[in-house]
Motif scaffolding. Structure first.
Motif, PDB file in Angstrom:
ATOM      1  N   LYS A 101     -32.661 -29.707 -20.165  1.00  0.00           N
ATOM      2  CA  LYS A 101     -31.761 -29.708 -19.316  1.00  0.00           C
ATOM      3  C   LYS A 101     -31.598 -28.432 -18.466  1.00  0.00           C
ATOM      4  O   LYS A 101     -31.209 -28.277 -17.369  1.00  0.00           O
ATOM      5  CB  LYS A 101     -30.191 -29.506 -20.213  1.00  0.00           C
ATOM      6  CG  LYS A 101     -29.087 -29.518 -19.609  1.00  0.00           C
ATOM      7  CD  LYS A 101     -28.531 -31.234 -19.502  1.00  0.00           C
ATOM      8  CE  LYS A 101     -28.017 -31.603 -18.317  1.00  0.00           C
ATOM      9  NZ  LYS A 101     -27.897 -33.296 -18.405  1.00  0.00           N
ATOM     10  N   LYS A 108     -33.704 -31.750 -26.076  1.00  0.00           N
ATOM     11  CA  LYS A 108     -33.039 -32.163 -24.820  1.00  0.00           C
ATOM     12  C   LYS A 108     -32.361 -30.938 -24.079  1.00  0.00           C
ATOM     13  O   LYS A 108     -32.246 -31.021 -22.954  1.00  0.00           O
ATOM     14  CB  LYS A 108     -31.725 -32.931 -25.356  1.00  0.00           C
ATOM     15  CG  LYS A 108     -32.035 -34.650 -25.444  1.00  0.00           C
ATOM     16  CD  LYS A 108     -30.758 -35.379 -25.630  1.00  0.00           C
ATOM     17  CE  LYS A 108     -31.104 -36.757 -25.544  1.00  0.00           C
ATOM     18  NZ  LYS A 108     -29.709 -37.528 -25.977  1.00  0.00           N
ATOM     19  N   THR A 164     -11.985 -27.873  -9.831  1.00  0.00           N
ATOM     20  CA  THR A 164     -12.235 -26.469  -9.718  1.00  0.00           C
ATOM     21  C   THR A 164     -12.009 -25.550 -11.004  1.00  0.00           C
ATOM     22  O   THR A 164     -12.375 -24.479 -10.634  1.00  0.00           O
ATOM     23  CB  THR A 164     -11.358 -26.132  -8.521  1.00  0.00           C
ATOM     24  OG1 THR A 164      -9.985 -26.315  -8.506  1.00  0.00           O
ATOM     25  CG2 THR A 164     -11.831 -26.656  -7.099  1.00  0.00           C
ATOM     26  N   ALA A 165     -11.424 -26.249 -11.727  1.00  0.00           N
ATOM     27  CA  ALA A 165     -11.069 -25.171 -12.943  1.00  0.00           C
ATOM     28  C   ALA A 165     -12.065 -25.140 -14.001  1.00  0.00           C
ATOM     29  O   ALA A 165     -11.783 -24.399 -14.945  1.00  0.00           O
ATOM     30  CB  ALA A 165      -9.609 -25.627 -13.468  1.00  0.00           C
ATOM     31  N   MET A 214     -10.307 -18.626 -16.551  1.00  0.00           N
ATOM     32  CA  MET A 214     -10.819 -17.929 -17.695  1.00  0.00           C
ATOM     33  C   MET A 214      -9.718 -16.628 -17.823  1.00  0.00           C
ATOM     34  O   MET A 214      -9.566 -16.235 -19.036  1.00  0.00           O
ATOM     35  CB  MET A 214     -11.970 -16.852 -17.071  1.00  0.00           C
ATOM     36  CG  MET A 214     -13.395 -17.928 -17.094  1.00  0.00           C
ATOM     37  SD  MET A 214     -13.436 -18.709 -18.884  1.00  0.00           S
ATOM     38  CE  MET A 214     -13.537 -17.155 -19.970  1.00  0.00           C
ATOM     39  N   PRO A 221     -23.149 -15.076 -12.683  1.00  0.00           N
ATOM     40  CA  PRO A 221     -24.169 -16.361 -12.523  1.00  0.00           C
ATOM     41  C   PRO A 221     -24.031 -17.033 -11.418  1.00  0.00           C
ATOM     42  O   PRO A 221     -24.993 -17.885 -10.785  1.00  0.00           O
ATOM     43  CB  PRO A 221     -23.902 -17.100 -13.924  1.00  0.00           C
ATOM     44  CG  PRO A 221     -23.230 -15.881 -14.658  1.00  0.00           C
ATOM     45  CD  PRO A 221     -22.582 -14.765 -13.850  1.00  0.00           C
ATOM     46  N   ASN A 222     -22.724 -17.180 -10.836  1.00  0.00           N
ATOM     47  CA  ASN A 222     -22.531 -18.051  -9.771  1.00  0.00           C
ATOM     48  C   ASN A 222     -23.126 -17.417  -8.383  1.00  0.00           C
ATOM     49  O   ASN A 222     -23.078 -18.178  -7.399  1.00  0.00           O
ATOM     50  CB  ASN A 222     -20.925 -18.174  -9.558  1.00  0.00           C
ATOM     51  CG  ASN A 222     -20.603 -19.324 -10.452  1.00  0.00           C
ATOM     52  OD1 ASN A 222     -20.861 -20.490  -9.928  1.00  0.00           O
ATOM     53  ND2 ASN A 222     -19.521 -19.081 -11.502  1.00  0.00           N
ATOM     54  N   TYR A 242     -11.500 -21.541 -11.667  1.00  0.00           N
ATOM     55  CA  TYR A 242     -12.043 -21.331 -13.097  1.00  0.00           C
ATOM     56  C   TYR A 242     -12.012 -19.990 -13.352  1.00  0.00           C
ATOM     57  O   TYR A 242     -12.044 -19.817 -14.481  1.00  0.00           O
ATOM     58  CB  TYR A 242     -13.338 -21.956 -12.961  1.00  0.00           C
ATOM     59  CG  TYR A 242     -14.368 -21.531 -11.849  1.00  0.00           C
ATOM     60  CD1 TYR A 242     -14.712 -22.332 -10.940  1.00  0.00           C
ATOM     61  CD2 TYR A 242     -15.143 -20.338 -12.111  1.00  0.00           C
ATOM     62  CE1 TYR A 242     -15.796 -22.030 -10.042  1.00  0.00           C
ATOM     63  CE2 TYR A 242     -16.060 -19.926 -11.311  1.00  0.00           C
ATOM     64  CZ  TYR A 242     -16.338 -20.647 -10.212  1.00  0.00           C
ATOM     65  OH  TYR A 242     -17.216 -20.220  -9.444  1.00  0.00           O
ATOM     66  N   TYR A 257     -32.532 -32.676 -30.502  1.00  0.00           N
ATOM     67  CA  TYR A 257     -31.481 -31.953 -29.586  1.00  0.00           C
ATOM     68  C   TYR A 257     -31.821 -30.759 -29.191  1.00  0.00           C
ATOM     69  O   TYR A 257     -31.521 -30.329 -27.758  1.00  0.00           O
ATOM     70  CB  TYR A 257     -30.417 -31.597 -30.856  1.00  0.00           C
ATOM     71  CG  TYR A 257     -29.049 -30.604 -30.292  1.00  0.00           C
ATOM     72  CD1 TYR A 257     -28.298 -30.947 -29.373  1.00  0.00           C
ATOM     73  CD2 TYR A 257     -29.366 -29.272 -30.646  1.00  0.00           C
ATOM     74  CE1 TYR A 257     -27.440 -30.261 -28.824  1.00  0.00           C
ATOM     75  CE2 TYR A 257     -28.404 -28.474 -30.255  1.00  0.00           C
ATOM     76  CZ  TYR A 257     -27.267 -29.062 -29.377  1.00  0.00           C
ATOM     77  OH  TYR A 257     -26.258 -28.082 -28.970  1.00  0.00           O
ATOM     78  N   ASN A 308     -15.861 -23.966 -14.576  1.00  0.00           N
ATOM     79  CA  ASN A 308     -17.218 -23.176 -13.859  1.00  0.00           C
ATOM     80  C   ASN A 308     -18.395 -23.960 -13.698  1.00  0.00           C
ATOM     81  O   ASN A 308     -18.747 -24.524 -14.676  1.00  0.00           O
ATOM     82  CB  ASN A 308     -17.633 -21.998 -14.856  1.00  0.00           C
ATOM     83  CG  ASN A 308     -18.040 -20.872 -13.890  1.00  0.00           C
ATOM     84  OD1 ASN A 308     -19.206 -21.272 -12.927  1.00  0.00           O
ATOM     85  ND2 ASN A 308     -18.173 -19.825 -14.291  1.00  0.00           N
ATOM     86  N   LYS A 358     -20.111 -12.499 -16.974  1.00  0.00           N
ATOM     87  CA  LYS A 358     -20.710 -13.559 -17.599  1.00  0.00           C
ATOM     88  C   LYS A 358     -19.934 -14.712 -16.554  1.00  0.00           C
ATOM     89  O   LYS A 358     -20.565 -15.977 -16.775  1.00  0.00           O
ATOM     90  CB  LYS A 358     -19.931 -13.596 -18.937  1.00  0.00           C
ATOM     91  CG  LYS A 358     -20.468 -12.945 -19.780  1.00  0.00           C
ATOM     92  CD  LYS A 358     -20.114 -13.382 -21.228  1.00  0.00           C
ATOM     93  CE  LYS A 358     -21.085 -14.463 -21.943  1.00  0.00           C
ATOM     94  NZ  LYS A 358     -21.190 -14.609 -23.276  1.00  0.00           N
ATOM     95  N   HIS A 359     -19.329 -14.933 -15.776  1.00  0.00           N
ATOM     96  CA  HIS A 359     -18.646 -15.881 -15.152  1.00  0.00           C
ATOM     97  C   HIS A 359     -19.090 -15.713 -13.412  1.00  0.00           C
ATOM     98  O   HIS A 359     -19.047 -16.763 -13.009  1.00  0.00           O
ATOM     99  CB  HIS A 359     -17.123 -16.077 -15.329  1.00  0.00           C
ATOM    100  CG  HIS A 359     -17.007 -16.606 -16.666  1.00  0.00           C
ATOM    101  ND1 HIS A 359     -17.188 -17.994 -17.059  1.00  0.00           N
ATOM    102  CD2 HIS A 359     -17.073 -15.951 -18.073  1.00  0.00           C
ATOM    103  CE1 HIS A 359     -16.870 -18.145 -18.324  1.00  0.00           C
ATOM    104  NE2 HIS A 359     -16.887 -17.015 -19.119  1.00  0.00           N
TER     105      HIS A 359
END
Lengths: 333, 302
Positions: free
Chosen positions: B20, B16, A101-102, B196, B213-214, B192, B13, A104, B209-210
């Motif tokens: 992704k 690819k 879980t650490a 961070m 997006p989730n 997470y 690269y 993202n 930024k974290h």
């Protein structure tokens, strides 16, 4: 040896509905350069809170009420959040317990490794990629360029923990805090990760502060051990001394509760009772309700730290007697 | 030769990396296309977008040009396949230009609403101290019935399509803020985010930024569903005379104008009515399909 981190009489309290409760009650310790300090204790004894206090990442309702934390000669408790941020990830890094879980889940490994570089360095795009690949190969991941483009869910637990270590090492920290880094991994991977951390410690000359409740891990990596119980440090000493001559009844109990595979008839000895609640008021030594050697004195007065040898200290009244006996013995002879 | 080698490897690269990123979108699209109703909705939306973008090409007449000699022609008349209204304006051309307006108003109001809603939701979910204040403000907005709130705002600002956009966007804010706040509350507890913080990221960076997006999946679903409501509300407000003013070709206003001729020429109300219904239906169905497609727990593949 150079002292990296020096914590003095740290008290960390939480504001709760029942008032302010101290979770860490006057903890003092130091970590030297190139040394591994293991903090051992039951769940809930304040190990993790101690590390979070050092990082300045306590939960909203927690605060450091007393004591000082000196890191490379700088007092951390008086620093503002912005100033602390410059230390975090740069010269103090942390590895977490759950590699699952650490990381993202919505970003690639590459993106996440570059994040501390974005925060603390002014490297160009290409340099960052080179550094990321270098870090991944440093933590023993084969085919680092491929791993960069993977998402966390495409990696195994061991690989993820390696990635976490790589992220923590990105800015060459001088102090690495690891909060049970191997608890969530299976045993073969555990050994690999511990070896890796040991090697990296020697290579980079970091101080490592590792929290664990696994005595096997302690024996493997520690230089010094600090045993915590209910917010207090009950015993500190070099790893050999702690394992060969444990002094505090709690340390003895902890060591007796480690399973022994070689001895079939061996019965595990659990420490009776359970860890007291934060709000439980215990007079005297906080371990006395569970201590097999508890004396009347233990119920009234809290014991100070008694010196057993140069670096070995124990917080138990038993050693007062030992001390005085030895003293008498010496006096008679 | 060495040069050509590195070039090709770089190209590989880049390819690819692209594939992704596309993978996630392709996966979602594939799941969406398995839902037949959603495909139907998607087709209607695409048709509307094409009509709106190339309106002058599809419209055979000027939508506001009156031709009183050809007033109130029925469906299937010569040169006017959807007939004309009481001023002799071509209904088809008006529908095509109306598509433009409803799409613009929909995108505008949802965009503004998302902006406000996401900002409020992120802040209130992440900072515990502001949570109470912001959520009480949101509760206050919730206390008004939606269309009444929009009418109140238009009454204050005056009647125009721009004000309709503002009114509907304000009305979208509270729902969006609550959806985002809910996601943020669960995401900020993840390890997470603590990781961070332990790397020294600032709160703002972590949020944008974290955390953001989730929580894109619920936001995308909300935005699609909200488009339907926004288009419907625009039509409703215009029908009440609070939105588009004559002679602007707007579906709601067309129904309002056609009301008086309900018995002599019913197509004046039925045609724009069907247009509104189809578009609202389409956005709702696509929103539903997206919710299923973006939900990792719904395994449509197996």
């Amino acid at each position: 040896m150079e002292t990296l981190l020096d914590v003095n009489n740290l008290v960390t309290s939480f504001r709760t509905a029942d008032g302010k409760l101290p979770a860490v009650r006057g903890v003092s310790f130091s970590v030297n350069k190139g040394e591994t300090l293991c903090i051992v204790g039951e769940s809930g004894c304040g190990k993790s809170i101690t590390t979070l206090s050092v990082m300045g990442l306590l939960p909203d309702n927690g605060e450091i009420t007393e004591g000082s934390i000196y890191f490379q000669g700088e007092e951390l408790t008086k620093k503002s959040d912005d100033q602390m941020r410059k230390h975090r990830g740069n010269d103090i890094s942390m590895i977490f317990q759950e590699p699952m879980t650490a990381l993202n889940p919505v970003f690639t490994v590459g993106y996440q490794i570059k994040e501390p570089l974005n925060l603390h360095t002014k490297l160009g795009k290409k340099e960052k990629k080179i550094r990321a690949i270098e870090l991944l190969s440093q933590v023993g991941l084969s085919n680092p360029e491929k791993v960069l483009k993977k998402y966390p869910h495409e990696l195994s637990g061991g690989m993820r923990q390696r990635v976490m270590i790589a992220i923590a090492l990105a800015c060459n920290p001088s102090l690495l805090i690891a909060d049970e880094p191997t608890t969530a991994l299976d045993v073969t991977i555990q050994a690999q990760i511990l070896d890796l951390m040991d090697d990296l410690k020697d290579d980079l000359g970091m101080g490592v502060m590792m929290v664990t409740h696994d005595m096997g891990v302690v024996a493997e990596v520690a230089d010094r051990v600090m045993v915590m119980y209910a917010g207090h440090v009950v015993e500190t000493g070099k790893v050999e001394e702690i394992f060969k001559r444990p002094q505090h009844p709690y340390t003895k109990g902890l060591l007796a509760s480690v399973p022994n595979v070689d001895d079939e008839g061996h019965r595990l000895e659990a420490i009776p009772g359970s860890l007291p609640n934060l709000n439980e008021k215990i007079t005297g030594c906080r371990f006395h309700p569970r201590c097999p050697f508890a004396m009347d004195k233990c119920k009234v007065d809290a014991p100070p730290h008694f010196r057993i040898s140069d670096k070995h200290q124990s917080k138990c009244w038993l050693h007062e007697e030992v001390d005085s006996h030895e003293y008498q013995h010496k006096a008679y002879s | 030769m060495a040069d050509s080698n590195t070039l090709t490897s770089e190209q590989v690269y880049a390819n690819k990396k692209e594939s992704k990123k596309e993978k996630m979108i392709v996966k979602t699209a594939k799941r969406l296309l398995k839902n037949k109703l959603a495909v139907f909705g998607l087709i209607i939306i695409i048709i509307q977008v094409i009509l709106a973008v190339f309106a002058p090409l599809f419209a055979t007449y000027d939508p506001i040009k009156q031709d009183l000699t050809n007033a109130e022609l029925g469906i299937g008349s010569d040169g006017h396949w959807l007939g004309t209204d009481n001023y002799g304006r071509d209904v088809w051309s008006r529908i095509v230009f109306g598509a433009r307006i409803s799409l613009l108003v929909g995108i505008g109001s949802v965009g503004l609403g998302l902006l406000g809603g996401i900002a409020l939701g992120l802040v209130s979910g992440y900072f515990k101290k502001l949570d109470g204040i912001i959520m009480r403000f949101v509760d206050l907005l919730f206390a008004f019935p939606g269309i009444l709130l929009a009418m109140l705002i238009i009454a204050m600002l005056g009647t125009s399509l721009v004000n309709v956009v503002i009114a509907i966007s304000i009305w979208s804010i509270p729902t969006c803020a609550r959806i985002v706040r809910g996601s943020v509350l669960s995401i900020k507890k993840q390890e997470y985010i603590l990781a961070m913080k332990s790397l020294g990221a600032s709160n703002f960076r972590i949020l944008v930024k974290h955390v953001l997006p989730n929580c894109t999946a619920p936001i995308i679903v909300f935005a699609t569903m909200r488009m339907a409501t926004a288009i419907l509300s625009t039509a409703a407000l215009s029908f009440l005379g609070l939105g588009a003013q004559p002679p602007t070709a707007e579906w709601g206003a067309m129904i309002a104008a056609g009301q008086d001729f309900m018995f002599t020429s019913p197509h004046l109300t039925i045609v724009p009515g069907i247009a509104i219904m189809l578009v609202v239906f389409a956005f709702n169905v696509v929103g539903d399909g997206l919710r299923d497609a973006l939900d990792p727990n719904m395994d449509l593949d197996q």
